[in-house]
Design a protein around this motif. Structure first.
Motif, PDB file in Angstrom:
ATOM      1  N   ALA A 132       0.837  -1.202   0.000  1.00  0.00           N
ATOM      2  CA  ALA A 132       0.000   0.000   0.000  1.00  0.00           C
ATOM      3  C   ALA A 132       0.871   1.251   0.000  1.00  0.00           C
ATOM      4  N   GLY A 133       1.955   1.228   0.762  1.00  0.00           N
ATOM      5  CA  GLY A 133       2.865   2.374   0.783  1.00  0.00           C
ATOM      6  C   GLY A 133       3.470   2.633  -0.580  1.00  0.00           C
ATOM      7  N   TRP A 134       3.927   1.575  -1.244  1.00  0.00           N
ATOM      8  CA  TRP A 134       4.473   1.730  -2.594  1.00  0.00           C
ATOM      9  C   TRP A 134       3.389   2.214  -3.561  1.00  0.00           C
ATOM     10  N   GLY A 135       2.188   1.661  -3.420  1.00  0.00           N
ATOM     11  CA  GLY A 135       1.091   2.072  -4.290  1.00  0.00           C
ATOM     12  C   GLY A 135       0.721   3.533  -4.094  1.00  0.00           C
ATOM     13  N   LEU A 136       0.645   3.989  -2.843  1.00  0.00           N
ATOM     14  CA  LEU A 136       0.304   5.385  -2.584  1.00  0.00           C
ATOM     15  C   LEU A 136       1.426   6.326  -3.013  1.00  0.00           C
ATOM     16  N   ALA A 137       2.664   5.886  -2.874  1.00  0.00           N
ATOM     17  CA  ALA A 137       3.788   6.708  -3.341  1.00  0.00           C
ATOM     18  C   ALA A 137       3.722   6.863  -4.865  1.00  0.00           C
ATOM     19  N   LEU A 138       3.476   5.774  -5.558  1.00  0.00           N
ATOM     20  CA  LEU A 138       3.342   5.828  -7.013  1.00  0.00           C
ATOM     21  C   LEU A 138       2.128   6.664  -7.411  1.00  0.00           C
ATOM     22  N   TYR A 139       1.049   6.511  -6.696  1.00  0.00           N
ATOM     23  CA  TYR A 139      -0.150   7.311  -6.941  1.00  0.00           C
ATOM     24  C   TYR A 139       0.177   8.805  -6.819  1.00  0.00           C
ATOM     25  N   ALA A 140       0.843   9.191  -5.728  1.00  0.00           N
ATOM     26  CA  ALA A 140       1.173  10.602  -5.508  1.00  0.00           C
ATOM     27  C   ALA A 140       2.068  11.135  -6.626  1.00  0.00           C
ATOM     28  N   LEU A 141       2.957  10.298  -7.123  1.00  0.00           N
ATOM     29  CA  LEU A 141       3.799  10.704  -8.249  1.00  0.00           C
ATOM     30  C   LEU A 141       2.960  10.879  -9.513  1.00  0.00           C
ATOM     31  N   CYS A 142       2.032   9.981  -9.746  1.00  0.00           N
ATOM     32  CA  CYS A 142       1.227  10.017 -10.974  1.00  0.00           C
ATOM     33  C   CYS A 142       0.216  11.162 -11.011  1.00  0.00           C
ATOM     34  N   VAL A 143      -0.255  11.624  -9.863  1.00  0.00           N
ATOM     35  CA  VAL A 143      -1.214  12.734  -9.867  1.00  0.00           C
ATOM     36  C   VAL A 143      -0.537  14.099  -9.812  1.00  0.00           C
ATOM     37  N   TRP A 144       0.771  14.131  -9.662  1.00  0.00           N
ATOM     38  CA  TRP A 144       1.501  15.393  -9.615  1.00  0.00           C
ATOM     39  C   TRP A 144       1.236  16.258 -10.845  1.00  0.00           C
ATOM     40  N   PRO A 145       1.159  15.694 -12.062  1.00  0.00           N
ATOM     41  CA  PRO A 145       0.835  16.537 -13.224  1.00  0.00           C
ATOM     42  C   PRO A 145      -0.497  17.285 -13.085  1.00  0.00           C
ATOM     43  N   ALA A 146      -1.487  16.670 -12.465  1.00  0.00           N
ATOM     44  CA  ALA A 146      -2.757  17.370 -12.251  1.00  0.00           C
ATOM     45  C   ALA A 146      -2.567  18.549 -11.302  1.00  0.00           C
ATOM     46  N   ASN A 147      -1.701  18.374 -10.304  1.00  0.00           N
ATOM     47  CA  ASN A 147      -1.412  19.481  -9.385  1.00  0.00           C
ATOM     48  C   ASN A 147      -0.709  20.628 -10.115  1.00  0.00           C
ATOM     49  N   PHE A 148       0.224  20.281 -11.018  1.00  0.00           N
ATOM     50  CA  PHE A 148       0.890  21.317 -11.819  1.00  0.00           C
ATOM     51  C   PHE A 148      -0.111  22.014 -12.731  1.00  0.00           C
ATOM     52  N   HIS A 149      -0.965  21.233 -13.362  1.00  0.00           N
ATOM     53  CA  HIS A 149      -1.983  21.825 -14.231  1.00  0.00           C
ATOM     54  C   HIS A 149      -2.876  22.771 -13.433  1.00  0.00           C
ATOM     55  N   HIS A 150      -3.298  22.338 -12.258  1.00  0.00           N
ATOM     56  CA  HIS A 150      -4.130  23.167 -11.388  1.00  0.00           C
ATOM     57  C   HIS A 150      -3.443  24.508 -11.122  1.00  0.00           C
ATOM     58  N   ALA A 151      -2.157  24.470 -10.844  1.00  0.00           N
ATOM     59  CA  ALA A 151      -1.411  25.687 -10.521  1.00  0.00           C
ATOM     60  C   ALA A 151      -1.167  26.556 -11.750  1.00  0.00           C
ATOM     61  N   LEU A 152      -0.669  25.959 -12.809  1.00  0.00           N
ATOM     62  CA  LEU A 152      -0.214  26.740 -13.962  1.00  0.00           C
ATOM     63  C   LEU A 152      -1.347  27.232 -14.852  1.00  0.00           C
ATOM     64  N   ALA A 153      -2.476  26.530 -14.853  1.00  0.00           N
ATOM     65  CA  ALA A 153      -3.593  26.924 -15.718  1.00  0.00           C
ATOM     66  C   ALA A 153      -4.611  27.804 -14.975  1.00  0.00           C
TER      67      ALA A 153
END
Length: 134
Positions: free
Chosen positions: A70-91
């Motif tokens: 679960a820890g590895w899965g959540l770490a990978l999840y957090a990495l994969c959703v980072w682009p949405a966070n950048f989009h939220h900020a930059l757009a």
């Protein structure tokens, strides 16, 4: 507080945070739909799947046999959703009629590596930086 007790407390906090976030993705998807970068396929399915992933990860953190996975899965999840966070900020995505300032986005983006580490450490997948010397 000992590293063992801190790990337990942080694991519970992380499980609660991810459990709540997963519920929010499913119960109120519109803010999450708004931050999905353009071109992502089937945004509704992405938001629902990420909500289910967060809930599964939160539950997995509480079960010793699945904790590290679960820890590895959540770490990978957090990495994969980072682009949405950048989009939220930059757009300057508008949610509920408002945009958030860089007082929110700056720390949020900078915290993502910490959130990734938190999932790994709280689950016991990594010991760094608290490894005991032999």
């Amino acid at each position: 507080m000992s590293p063992s007790k801190a790990r337990t407390v942080l694991r519970w906090l992380l499980a609660l945070a991810y459990g709540y976030a997963g519920w929010a993705h499913l119960a109120r998807p519109s803010p999450f739909l708004a931050i999905i970068p353009p071109g992502a396929p089937n945004p509704g399915l992405v938001v629902a799947a990420t909500g289910l992933a967060e809930i599964a990860g939160a539950i997995g953190l509480m079960i010793p046999a699945t904790r590290k996975a679960a820890g590895w899965g959540l770490a990978l999840y957090a990495l994969c959703v980072w682009p949405a966070n950048f989009h939220h900020a930059l757009a300057n995505v508008v949610i509920g009629g408002e945009t958030l300032s860089w007082w929110y986005h700056g720390p949020r983006l900078a915290a993502q590596p910490l959130i990734i580490w938190w999932a790994l450490w709280a689950s016991g997948a990594v010991e760094w930086p608290f490894r005991q010397k032999a």
